[in-house]
Enzyme design. Structure first.
Site, short mmCIF file in Angstrom:
data_model
loop_
_atom_site.label_atom_id
_atom_site.label_comp_id
_atom_site.label_asym_id
_atom_site.label_seq_id
_atom_site.Cartn_x
_atom_site.Cartn_y
_atom_site.Cartn_z
N SER A 135 -33.51 9.24 -2.05
CA SER A 135 -33.19 9.81 -3.36
C SER A 135 -33.30 11.33 -3.39
O SER A 135 -32.66 11.99 -4.21
CB SER A 135 -34.11 9.20 -4.43
OG SER A 135 -35.47 9.45 -4.12
N ASP A 362 -43.33 13.36 -12.10
CA ASP A 362 -42.58 13.32 -10.85
C ASP A 362 -42.73 14.65 -10.12
O ASP A 362 -42.15 15.66 -10.51
CB ASP A 362 -41.10 13.04 -11.15
CG ASP A 362 -40.24 12.97 -9.88
OD1 ASP A 362 -40.77 13.21 -8.78
OD2 ASP A 362 -39.04 12.69 -10.01
N HIS A 365 -39.23 14.73 -6.59
CA HIS A 365 -37.85 15.18 -6.72
C HIS A 365 -37.84 16.60 -7.29
O HIS A 365 -38.88 17.16 -7.59
CB HIS A 365 -37.07 14.20 -7.61
CG HIS A 365 -37.02 12.82 -7.04
ND1 HIS A 365 -37.95 11.85 -7.36
CD2 HIS A 365 -36.17 12.26 -6.15
CE1 HIS A 365 -37.68 10.74 -6.68
NE2 HIS A 365 -36.60 10.97 -5.93
#
Length: 383
Positions: A135, A362, A365
């Site tokens: 990802s 998060d 990312h």
């Protein structure tokens, strides 16, 4: 007389031997950047670099050694880019600061040219570039598409899907920018009783999508380091042997070796360029809150640490016959704990904003625009 002639011949032959065999030829790899090629950008310290001795101008540029420089002319696009996932559009999701979008990476002995979409598409005319991985590689793919798409007229661009792959097409250039989902590179299959088996020596199910691509950019690290609770498999398999436990770095080395063998056997360096992007660092300490409310890059590290997955990767690449370039973004991105979405992974109302600490953060990312744009400037420079 004859002895003198014989001595002269021997002396002449020895000089030829020294010139041909001892003095090394100066070679320049397609991926090596010379300092004088990239010192023409327009800030003052870059212009100062143009005045240099002949010796220093021949030295290689280490892209990963340098510093982050605040630059008001960034970002190169905004979060209204239609190809961004909601989870990385931090401005749209309510992040109150935006300075994290304005930092560019400045190597010590050269400069990375500002991303030029038309120049990139010109280099990639009638070619396919594919980013393969997890990802975070998808994060980088979205960045690259957003960097490019603004110069492509509406109606002359589209996205198509093929199995685990998706592709952005710039139709007037015959260029496709693709992403292929393969976070482990090797195969993860379902076995008996729905058990998930990670085949350390099988890869073709994923690799069939990589054939015929002109530029391949790989990454694989994060999924290999997941804990037992978050692991994506129940067993490892190698040949006919099944394993319930294995040192993650031993497994990673085996998986990367399978990938390396496939590249060596199936790709032609005259037709395909291969780049392996190093591990993107996470800032997940303090239960995922280490990146929350961070507004500036770290100024320095108290000590330099090379992650074990990077050491494993370097070891595998060294043994390959195929020339693979390691795009090392690990250290430069480790400075950027300010660049993650943190709690701004989705849009929140006023009520929710009062209770931010209740939401997961998060720190893996990256917000876009942001750090992956710099990775793509480095990638464009290499190409």
């Amino acid at each position: 007389m004859r002895e003198n002639k014989l001595l002269q011949c021997l002396l002449f032959l020895s000089m030829i031997f020294i010139f041909v065999c001892v003095v090394p030829a100066v070679k320049s790899s397609a991926f090596e950047l010379e300092e004088d090629e990239y010192s023409w950008l327009n800030d003052e310290d870059d212009q100062a670099n143009m005045v240099q001795s002949h010796q220093s101008s021949r030295s290689k540029c280490e892209l990963s050694a340098g510093k982050w420089v605040y630059d008001q002319s960034y970002p190169l696009y905004d979060s209204s880019c239609p190809y961004l996932s909601t989870a990385v559009t931090c401005q749209k999701n309510g992040r109150p600061d935006s300075d994290y979008e304005k930092w560019r990476w400045k190597p010590n002995r050269c400069s990375i040219p500002r991303f030029d979409a038309l120049k990139f598409l010109g280099k990639m005319r009638k070619k396919r570039i594919m980013l393969v991985g997890d990802s975070i590689m998808r994060n980088q793919w979205e960045s690259l598409v957003c960097l490019v798409q603004g110069v492509v007229p509406t109606g002359r661009k589209r996205v198509t899907y093929n199995g685990p792959s998706m592709a952005f097409h710039a139709m007037d250039f015959g260029t496709s920018i693709e992403f292929s989902w393969a976070p482990l590179l090797v195969e993860l299959n379902k076995g008996a009783a729905n058990k998930r088996i990670l085949h350390l020596d099988l890869i073709e199910k994923n690799a069939k999508y990589w054939r015929g691509v002109d530029v391949l950019v790989f990454d694989s690290a994060h999924w290999w380091t997941h804990s037992d609770k978050t692991s994506s498999w129940d067993y490892y398999m190698e040949g006919q042997s099944l394993f319930t436990n294995m040192n993650p770095m031993v497994a990673y080395q085996k998986g990367l070796t399978t990938w390396a063998k496939w590249v060596d056997l199936n790709l032609d360096p005259r037709k395909t360029r291969v780049i392996f992007r190093s591990m993107s660092p996470r800032h997940n300490r303090e239960n995922g809150w280490r990146c929350y409310n961070q507004k500036k890059p770290l100024a320095y590290f108290s000590h330099q640490h090379v992650p074990e997955p990077l050491l494993v990767l370097q070891g595998v690449l060294r043994k390959m016959r195929f020339p693979v370039y390691l795009l090392d973004i690990t250290t430069i991105s480790a400075f950027r704990r300010d660049g993650h979405p943190s709690v701004y992974r989705r849009a929140m109302g006023q009520e929710e904003k009062q209770h931010l600490r209740e939401y997961s953060s998060d720190c893996s990312h990256w917000c876009l625009p942001g750090v992956p744009d710099i990775w793509n400037e480095m990638l464009s420079t290499l190409l």
